[in-house]
Design a protein around this motif. Structure first.
Motif, mmCIF file in Angstrom:
data_model
loop_
_atom_site.group_PDB
_atom_site.id
_atom_site.type_symbol
_atom_site.label_atom_id
_atom_site.label_comp_id
_atom_site.label_asym_id
_atom_site.label_seq_id
_atom_site.Cartn_x
_atom_site.Cartn_y
_atom_site.Cartn_z
ATOM 1 N N PRO A 76 0.828 -1.209 0.000
ATOM 2 C CA PRO A 76 0.000 0.000 0.000
ATOM 3 C C PRO A 76 0.861 1.257 0.000
ATOM 4 C CG PRO A 76 0.111 -0.897 2.208
ATOM 5 C CD PRO A 76 0.822 -1.874 1.303
ATOM 6 N N ASP A 77 0.274 2.354 -0.471
ATOM 7 C CA ASP A 77 0.928 3.658 -0.347
ATOM 8 C C ASP A 77 0.827 4.154 1.094
ATOM 9 O OD1 ASP A 77 1.471 3.664 -3.077
ATOM 10 O OD2 ASP A 77 -0.331 4.824 -3.573
ATOM 11 N N LYS A 78 -0.258 3.770 1.776
ATOM 12 C CA LYS A 78 -0.487 4.209 3.154
ATOM 13 C C LYS A 78 -1.402 3.209 3.847
ATOM 14 C CE LYS A 78 -2.164 8.126 5.871
ATOM 15 N NZ LYS A 78 -1.086 8.420 6.747
ATOM 16 N N THR A 79 -1.186 3.034 5.152
ATOM 17 C CA THR A 79 -2.113 2.255 5.982
ATOM 18 C C THR A 79 -2.567 3.134 7.137
ATOM 19 O OG1 THR A 79 -0.383 1.326 7.394
ATOM 20 C CG2 THR A 79 -0.990 0.049 5.424
ATOM 21 N N PHE A 80 -3.715 2.796 7.693
ATOM 22 C CA PHE A 80 -4.249 3.549 8.823
ATOM 23 C C PHE A 80 -5.261 2.689 9.560
ATOM 24 C CE2 PHE A 80 -6.619 4.450 4.998
ATOM 25 C CZ PHE A 80 -7.943 4.304 5.381
ATOM 26 N N ASP A 81 -5.459 2.995 10.835
ATOM 27 C CA ASP A 81 -6.461 2.305 11.637
ATOM 28 C C ASP A 81 -7.775 3.068 11.537
ATOM 29 O OD1 ASP A 81 -4.756 0.260 12.613
ATOM 30 O OD2 ASP A 81 -3.901 1.675 14.037
ATOM 31 N N TRP A 82 -8.871 2.329 11.530
ATOM 32 C CA TRP A 82 -10.187 2.940 11.416
ATOM 33 C C TRP A 82 -11.219 2.011 12.009
ATOM 34 C CZ3 TRP A 82 -11.121 7.761 10.790
ATOM 35 C CH2 TRP A 82 -12.395 8.206 10.450
ATOM 36 N N ARG A 83 -12.376 2.550 12.283
ATOM 37 C CA ARG A 83 -13.514 1.751 12.750
ATOM 38 C C ARG A 83 -14.563 1.789 11.647
ATOM 39 N NH1 ARG A 83 -14.355 -0.505 17.390
ATOM 40 N NH2 ARG A 83 -16.450 -0.930 18.121
ATOM 41 N N SER A 84 -14.906 0.631 11.138
ATOM 42 C CA SER A 84 -15.870 0.540 10.042
ATOM 43 C C SER A 84 -17.083 -0.245 10.514
ATOM 44 C CB SER A 84 -15.214 -0.156 8.837
ATOM 45 O OG SER A 84 -16.133 -0.300 7.785
ATOM 46 N N PHE A 99 -5.976 0.054 3.948
ATOM 47 C CA PHE A 99 -4.849 -0.019 3.023
ATOM 48 C C PHE A 99 -5.214 0.829 1.819
ATOM 49 C CE2 PHE A 99 -4.863 -3.814 5.542
ATOM 50 C CZ PHE A 99 -3.532 -4.119 5.766
ATOM 51 N N ALA A 100 -4.395 1.818 1.487
ATOM 52 C CA ALA A 100 -4.714 2.739 0.404
ATOM 53 C C ALA A 100 -3.616 2.732 -0.651
ATOM 54 C CB ALA A 100 -4.878 4.149 0.947
ATOM 55 N N LYS A 101 -4.029 2.815 -1.918
ATOM 56 C CA LYS A 101 -3.081 2.881 -3.028
ATOM 57 C C LYS A 101 -3.771 3.555 -4.210
ATOM 58 C CE LYS A 101 0.250 0.063 -5.477
ATOM 59 N NZ LYS A 101 1.516 0.180 -4.758
ATOM 60 N N LYS A 102 -3.005 4.320 -4.949
ATOM 61 C CA LYS A 102 -3.533 4.948 -6.160
ATOM 62 C C LYS A 102 -3.557 3.907 -7.282
ATOM 63 C CE LYS A 102 -3.492 9.451 -8.169
ATOM 64 N NZ LYS A 102 -2.854 10.748 -8.175
ATOM 65 N N VAL A 103 -4.734 3.741 -7.888
ATOM 66 C CA VAL A 103 -4.947 2.759 -8.948
ATOM 67 C C VAL A 103 -5.695 3.446 -10.078
ATOM 68 C CG1 VAL A 103 -6.054 0.576 -9.553
ATOM 69 C CG2 VAL A 103 -5.101 0.883 -7.264
ATOM 70 N N ASN A 104 -5.145 3.405 -11.274
ATOM 71 C CA ASN A 104 -5.793 4.018 -12.431
ATOM 72 C C ASN A 104 -6.213 5.470 -12.158
ATOM 73 O OD1 ASN A 104 -5.542 1.549 -13.799
ATOM 74 N ND2 ASN A 104 -7.532 0.862 -13.083
ATOM 75 N N GLY A 105 -5.361 6.202 -11.457
ATOM 76 C CA GLY A 105 -5.625 7.609 -11.185
ATOM 77 C C GLY A 105 -6.552 7.885 -10.023
ATOM 78 N N GLY A 121 -14.266 9.689 -0.891
ATOM 79 C CA GLY A 121 -14.500 11.084 -1.249
ATOM 80 C C GLY A 121 -13.512 11.979 -0.508
ATOM 81 N N GLY A 122 -13.559 13.255 -0.792
ATOM 82 C CA GLY A 122 -12.627 14.220 -0.215
ATOM 83 C C GLY A 122 -12.608 14.250 1.298
ATOM 84 N N LYS A 123 -13.785 14.127 1.924
ATOM 85 C CA LYS A 123 -13.859 14.177 3.378
ATOM 86 C C LYS A 123 -13.100 13.009 4.007
ATOM 87 C CE LYS A 123 -17.426 15.014 6.857
ATOM 88 N NZ LYS A 123 -18.859 15.141 7.088
ATOM 89 N N ASN A 124 -13.324 11.793 3.504
ATOM 90 C CA ASN A 124 -12.599 10.633 4.024
ATOM 91 C C ASN A 124 -11.125 10.690 3.652
ATOM 92 O OD1 ASN A 124 -14.657 9.403 5.453
ATOM 93 N ND2 ASN A 124 -15.330 8.172 3.730
ATOM 94 N N MET A 125 -10.807 11.186 2.477
ATOM 95 C CA MET A 125 -9.399 11.319 2.088
ATOM 96 C C MET A 125 -8.671 12.185 3.112
ATOM 97 S SD MET A 125 -8.613 10.033 -1.176
ATOM 98 C CE MET A 125 -7.563 11.177 -2.018
ATOM 99 N N ALA A 126 -9.305 13.268 3.548
ATOM 100 C CA ALA A 126 -8.691 14.157 4.536
ATOM 101 C C ALA A 126 -8.578 13.453 5.898
ATOM 102 C CB ALA A 126 -9.492 15.444 4.662
ATOM 103 N N LYS A 127 -9.646 12.781 6.324
ATOM 104 C CA LYS A 127 -9.640 12.079 7.617
ATOM 105 C C LYS A 127 -8.535 11.038 7.689
ATOM 106 C CE LYS A 127 -14.278 11.261 7.926
ATOM 107 N NZ LYS A 127 -15.474 10.587 8.420
ATOM 108 N N TRP A 128 -8.309 10.350 6.565
ATOM 109 C CA TRP A 128 -7.351 9.253 6.529
ATOM 110 C C TRP A 128 -5.950 9.701 6.115
ATOM 111 C CZ3 TRP A 128 -11.455 6.091 3.476
ATOM 112 C CH2 TRP A 128 -12.455 5.661 4.368
ATOM 113 N N GLY A 129 -5.754 11.000 5.924
ATOM 114 C CA GLY A 129 -4.435 11.518 5.572
ATOM 115 C C GLY A 129 -3.980 11.144 4.173
ATOM 116 N N LEU A 130 -4.924 11.082 3.242
ATOM 117 C CA LEU A 130 -4.610 10.647 1.873
ATOM 118 C C LEU A 130 -4.510 11.788 0.887
ATOM 119 C CD1 LEU A 130 -7.016 7.563 1.775
ATOM 120 C CD2 LEU A 130 -4.572 7.577 2.285
ATOM 121 N N LEU A 131 -4.658 13.029 1.340
ATOM 122 C CA LEU A 131 -4.579 14.173 0.433
ATOM 123 C C LEU A 131 -3.139 14.618 0.254
ATOM 124 C CD1 LEU A 131 -7.641 16.242 1.624
ATOM 125 C CD2 LEU A 131 -7.444 14.863 -0.425
#
Length: 90
Positions: free
Chosen positions: A34-42, A50-56, A80-90
């Motif tokens: 992954p490009d980044k990992t993070f803990d979350w409650r789903s 686990f986050a990774k850029k795929v096809n843009g 979306g943008g809100k979760n991207m910010a919460k998860w530090g993906l921006l």
């Protein structure tokens, strides 16, 4: 899997089994590199994201850390943008 189907990352045609096979063949590397990992409650379950850029697009796969689904994928999405910010993906 419906989230990634709605986002156009897996084909909407074919059987669920063929869609799952496509997902595993094309996106399993997100879990191993992954490009980044993070803990979350789903949905009340502690998870590892686990986050990774795929096809843009950034694709996030959540794996349960506890309970009956421990070690299994519980959701996958293009956040979306809100979760991207919460998860530090921006």
């Amino acid at each position: 899997m419906h989230h990634v189907k709605e986002d156009g990352l897996i084909p909407s045609e074919g059987s669920v089994a063929s869609q799952l096979e496509y997902f595993q063949e094309n996106f399993s590397q997100i879990l191993t590199s992954p490009d980044k990992t993070f803990d979350w409650r789903s949905g009340g379950t502690e998870a590892k994201g686990f986050a990774k850029k795929v096809n843009g697009q950034v694709l996030v796969i959540m794996v349960a850390k506890e309970g009956n689904c421990q070690g299994k994928i519980i959701t996958a999405m293009v956040p979306g943008g809100k979760n991207m910010a919460k998860w530090g993906l921006l």
